[in-house]
Design a protein around this motif. Sequence first.
Motif, PDB file in Angstrom:
ATOM      1  N   ASP A  55      -1.611  -2.944  -9.443  1.00 36.19           N
ATOM      2  CA  ASP A  55      -1.398  -2.399  -8.107  1.00 36.19           C
ATOM      3  C   ASP A  55      -2.574  -2.609  -7.157  1.00 36.19           C
ATOM      4  O   ASP A  55      -2.425  -3.187  -6.088  1.00 36.19           O
ATOM      5  N   GLY A  56      -3.773  -2.152  -7.567  1.00 35.39           N
ATOM      6  CA  GLY A  56      -4.899  -2.112  -6.630  1.00 35.39           C
ATOM      7  C   GLY A  56      -5.775  -3.355  -6.631  1.00 35.39           C
ATOM      8  O   GLY A  56      -6.362  -3.705  -5.609  1.00 35.39           O
ATOM      9  N   ILE A  57      -5.904  -4.002  -7.789  1.00 38.30           N
ATOM     10  CA  ILE A  57      -6.806  -5.161  -7.878  1.00 38.30           C
ATOM     11  C   ILE A  57      -6.003  -6.419  -8.192  1.00 38.30           C
ATOM     12  O   ILE A  57      -4.885  -6.359  -8.718  1.00 38.30           O
ATOM     13  N   HIS A  66     -13.827   0.046  -8.697  1.00 35.93           N
ATOM     14  CA  HIS A  66     -12.696   0.629  -9.415  1.00 35.93           C
ATOM     15  C   HIS A  66     -13.115   1.972 -10.002  1.00 35.93           C
ATOM     16  O   HIS A  66     -14.241   2.136 -10.453  1.00 35.93           O
ATOM     17  N   VAL A  67     -12.160   2.904  -9.945  1.00 34.68           N
ATOM     18  CA  VAL A  67     -12.389   4.270 -10.442  1.00 34.68           C
ATOM     19  C   VAL A  67     -11.270   4.588 -11.437  1.00 34.68           C
ATOM     20  O   VAL A  67     -10.104   4.223 -11.215  1.00 34.68           O
ATOM     21  N   ALA A  68     -11.620   5.267 -12.519  1.00 35.08           N
ATOM     22  CA  ALA A  68     -10.621   5.664 -13.526  1.00 35.08           C
ATOM     23  C   ALA A  68      -9.549   6.525 -12.869  1.00 35.08           C
ATOM     24  O   ALA A  68      -9.853   7.398 -12.049  1.00 35.08           O
ATOM     25  N   ALA A 125      -7.773   9.018 -13.685  1.00 38.36           N
ATOM     26  CA  ALA A 125      -7.886  10.481 -13.799  1.00 38.36           C
ATOM     27  C   ALA A 125      -8.969  11.052 -12.890  1.00 38.36           C
ATOM     28  O   ALA A 125      -9.006  12.265 -12.659  1.00 38.36           O
ATOM     29  N   TRP A 126      -9.841  10.186 -12.395  1.00 34.35           N
ATOM     30  CA  TRP A 126     -10.965  10.664 -11.585  1.00 34.35           C
ATOM     31  C   TRP A 126     -10.787  10.395 -10.093  1.00 34.35           C
ATOM     32  O   TRP A 126     -11.667  10.696  -9.293  1.00 34.35           O
ATOM     33  N   ARG A 127      -9.671   9.820  -9.717  1.00 32.05           N
ATOM     34  CA  ARG A 127      -9.504   9.469  -8.301  1.00 32.05           C
ATOM     35  C   ARG A 127      -9.285  10.702  -7.429  1.00 32.05           C
ATOM     36  O   ARG A 127      -8.786  11.727  -7.897  1.00 32.05           O
ATOM     37  N   ARG A 135     -11.589  12.492  -6.107  1.00 38.32           N
ATOM     38  CA  ARG A 135     -12.614  13.516  -6.351  1.00 38.32           C
ATOM     39  C   ARG A 135     -13.987  13.071  -5.864  1.00 38.32           C
ATOM     40  O   ARG A 135     -15.003  13.626  -6.279  1.00 38.32           O
ATOM     41  N   GLY A 136     -14.003  12.066  -5.017  1.00 39.74           N
ATOM     42  CA  GLY A 136     -15.263  11.669  -4.409  1.00 39.74           C
ATOM     43  C   GLY A 136     -16.062  10.621  -5.164  1.00 39.74           C
ATOM     44  O   GLY A 136     -17.155  10.252  -4.722  1.00 39.74           O
ATOM     45  N   VAL A 137     -15.523  10.135  -6.272  1.00 44.79           N
ATOM     46  CA  VAL A 137     -16.270   9.136  -7.048  1.00 44.79           C
ATOM     47  C   VAL A 137     -16.423   7.835  -6.241  1.00 44.79           C
ATOM     48  O   VAL A 137     -17.525   7.290  -6.110  1.00 44.79           O
ATOM     49  N   LEU A 141     -10.676   4.833   2.262  1.00 47.01           N
ATOM     50  CA  LEU A 141     -12.087   4.955   1.864  1.00 47.01           C
ATOM     51  C   LEU A 141     -12.946   3.987   2.698  1.00 47.01           C
ATOM     52  O   LEU A 141     -13.978   4.374   3.243  1.00 47.01           O
ATOM     53  N   TYR A 142     -12.510   2.744   2.804  1.00 46.67           N
ATOM     54  CA  TYR A 142     -13.314   1.754   3.530  1.00 46.67           C
ATOM     55  C   TYR A 142     -13.451   2.135   5.009  1.00 46.67           C
ATOM     56  O   TYR A 142     -14.533   2.031   5.581  1.00 46.67           O
ATOM     57  N   ARG A 143     -12.341   2.570   5.599  1.00 45.14           N
ATOM     58  CA  ARG A 143     -12.417   2.981   7.022  1.00 45.14           C
ATOM     59  C   ARG A 143     -13.377   4.142   7.200  1.00 45.14           C
ATOM     60  O   ARG A 143     -14.113   4.216   8.177  1.00 45.14           O
TER      61      ARG A 143
HETATM   62  C1  LIG Z   1      -9.775   2.876  -4.155  1.00 45.56           C
HETATM   63  C2  LIG Z   1     -10.513   3.800  -5.106  1.00 45.56           C
HETATM   64  C3  LIG Z   1     -11.783   3.092  -5.570  1.00 45.56           C
HETATM   65  C4  LIG Z   1     -10.874   5.103  -4.359  1.00 45.56           C
HETATM   66  O1  LIG Z   1     -11.688   5.887  -5.226  1.00 45.56           O
HETATM   67  P1  LIG Z   1     -11.642   7.493  -5.195  1.00 45.56           P
HETATM   68  O2  LIG Z   1     -12.663   7.964  -6.160  1.00 45.56           O
HETATM   69  O3  LIG Z   1     -10.262   7.967  -5.399  1.00 45.56           O
HETATM   70  O4  LIG Z   1     -12.095   7.762  -3.694  1.00 45.56           O
HETATM   71  P2  LIG Z   1     -12.544   9.169  -3.053  1.00 45.56           P
HETATM   72  O5  LIG Z   1     -12.073  10.310  -3.893  1.00 45.56           O
HETATM   73  O6  LIG Z   1     -14.002   9.083  -2.766  1.00 45.56           O
HETATM   74  O7  LIG Z   1     -11.718   9.165  -1.683  1.00 45.56           O
HETATM   75  C5  LIG Z   1     -12.183   8.448  -0.562  1.00 45.56           C
HETATM   76  C6  LIG Z   1     -11.293   8.625   0.631  1.00 45.56           C
HETATM   77  O8  LIG Z   1     -10.093   7.913   0.411  1.00 45.56           O
HETATM   78  C7  LIG Z   1      -8.993   8.662   0.925  1.00 45.56           C
HETATM   79  N1  LIG Z   1      -8.022   8.758  -0.134  1.00 45.56           N
HETATM   80  C8  LIG Z   1      -8.244   9.019  -1.446  1.00 45.56           C
HETATM   81  N2  LIG Z   1      -7.085   8.934  -2.131  1.00 45.56           N
HETATM   82  C9  LIG Z   1      -6.143   8.640  -1.227  1.00 45.56           C
HETATM   83  C10 LIG Z   1      -4.745   8.403  -1.305  1.00 45.56           C
HETATM   84  N3  LIG Z   1      -4.109   8.474  -2.487  1.00 45.56           N
HETATM   85  N4  LIG Z   1      -4.081   8.080  -0.168  1.00 45.56           N
HETATM   86  C11 LIG Z   1      -4.720   8.003   1.005  1.00 45.56           C
HETATM   87  N5  LIG Z   1      -6.044   8.205   1.142  1.00 45.56           N
HETATM   88  C12 LIG Z   1      -6.730   8.524   0.045  1.00 45.56           C
HETATM   89  C13 LIG Z   1      -9.489   9.944   1.438  1.00 45.56           C
HETATM   90  O9  LIG Z   1      -9.540   9.808   2.861  1.00 45.56           O
HETATM   91  C14 LIG Z   1     -10.898  10.054   0.899  1.00 45.56           C
HETATM   92  O10 LIG Z   1     -11.735  10.523   1.883  1.00 45.56           O
HETATM   93  P3  LIG Z   1     -12.167  12.103   1.893  1.00 45.56           P
HETATM   94  O11 LIG Z   1     -13.099  12.252   0.726  1.00 45.56           O
HETATM   95  O12 LIG Z   1     -12.863  12.230   3.196  1.00 45.56           O
HETATM   96  O13 LIG Z   1     -10.937  12.900   1.764  1.00 45.56           O
HETATM   97  C15 LIG Z   1      -9.608   4.170  -6.310  1.00 45.56           C
HETATM   98  O14 LIG Z   1      -8.374   4.650  -5.822  1.00 45.56           O
HETATM   99  C16 LIG Z   1      -9.340   3.026  -7.271  1.00 45.56           C
HETATM  100  O15 LIG Z   1     -10.148   2.707  -8.120  1.00 45.56           O
HETATM  101  N6  LIG Z   1      -8.166   2.389  -7.154  1.00 45.56           N
HETATM  102  C17 LIG Z   1      -7.774   1.306  -8.074  1.00 45.56           C
HETATM  103  C18 LIG Z   1      -8.665   0.081  -7.932  1.00 45.56           C
HETATM  104  C19 LIG Z   1      -8.724  -0.393  -6.499  1.00 45.56           C
HETATM  105  O16 LIG Z   1      -7.732  -0.338  -5.765  1.00 45.56           O
HETATM  106  N7  LIG Z   1      -9.921  -0.858  -6.094  1.00 45.56           N
HETATM  107  C20 LIG Z   1     -10.136  -1.339  -4.755  1.00 45.56           C
HETATM  108  C21 LIG Z   1      -9.644  -2.745  -4.626  1.00 45.56           C
HETATM  109  S1  LIG Z   1      -9.890  -3.402  -2.966  1.00 45.56           S
END
Ligand SMILES: CC(C)(COP(=O)(O)OP(=O)(O)OC[C@H]1O[C@@H](n2cnc3c(N)ncnc32)[C@H](O)[C@@H]1OP(=O)(O)O)[C@@H](O)C(=O)NCCC(=O)NCCS
Length: 156
Positions: free
Chosen positions: A29-31, A79-81, A83-85, A87-89, A123-125
């Motif tokens: 899905d994400g990568i 990439h974040v596990a 179960a940990w998404r 939560r600010g990781v 997150l990026y925005r």
């Molecule tokens: C993308 C990823 C790295 C985000 O990591 P995370 O630890 O969940 O991120 P955070 O908890 O720090 O959240 C960051 C921001 O994203 C947003 N966010 C988090 N989950 C979201 C969701 N499901 N939908 C929309 N926005 C979301 C929030 O705005 C959050 O900001 P906030 O802390 O001000 O509320 C994680 O989802 C991941 O590993 N995904 C699979 C791999 C991947 O897609 N990697 C990136 C490839 S380009």
Amino acid sequence: MSGFEVRPGTDADRRPLAELFAAVAEERDGIATEPPVDVEAYAARWDLDGCFVADAAGEIVGGINVQVSRHGYGDVGMHVARAWRGRGVGSALMVRAIAWAREEGLHKLSLAVFPHNAAAIALYRKFGFVEEGRRSRHIRRSDGALWDLVDMGLLL
Ligand SMILES: CC(C)(COP(=O)(O)OP(=O)(O)OC[C@H]1O[C@@H](n2cnc3c(N)ncnc32)[C@H](O)[C@@H]1OP(=O)(O)O)[C@@H](O)C(=O)NCCC(=O)NCCS
């Protein structure tokens, strides 16, 4: 932010990072990488320069890499596990990566993300990345589907 610390990646993190990467690939899905992931090979070649990990009591629950180019910018992958998404990781990893990139004198971070990856784009925005373009039908998936990629960049 609690329950984990962000620190530079070390040799001991290679295998857990590769295993986590393989688990994220399984989500399809994400990568861009899809299974099967050769964990041994990924672990062996994992670039520890510009690599930071989120360590939760010894468990690697996230990783970020800045691949420094010869042209002053760095490409980000993270990439974040599962179960940990949420939560600010990811945010903590990005804070560290941006600080490191500035220390290294990079002028820009860039990355490419699938348009459906709402969590990653949010997150990026949040960190100021802006959309710079879209590569149409760029990534061919194992099922033959062609997915777009959104290019995003952050001037440092
Ligand atoms: C993308 C990823 C790295 C985000 O990591 P995370 O630890 O969940 O991120 P955070 O908890 O720090 O959240 C960051 C921001 O994203 C947003 N966010 C988090 N989950 C979201 C969701 N499901 N939908 C929309 N926005 C979301 C929030 O705005 C959050 O900001 P906030 O802390 O001000 O509320 C994680 O989802 C991941 O590993 N995904 C699979 C791999 C991947 O897609 N990697 C990136 C490839 S380009």
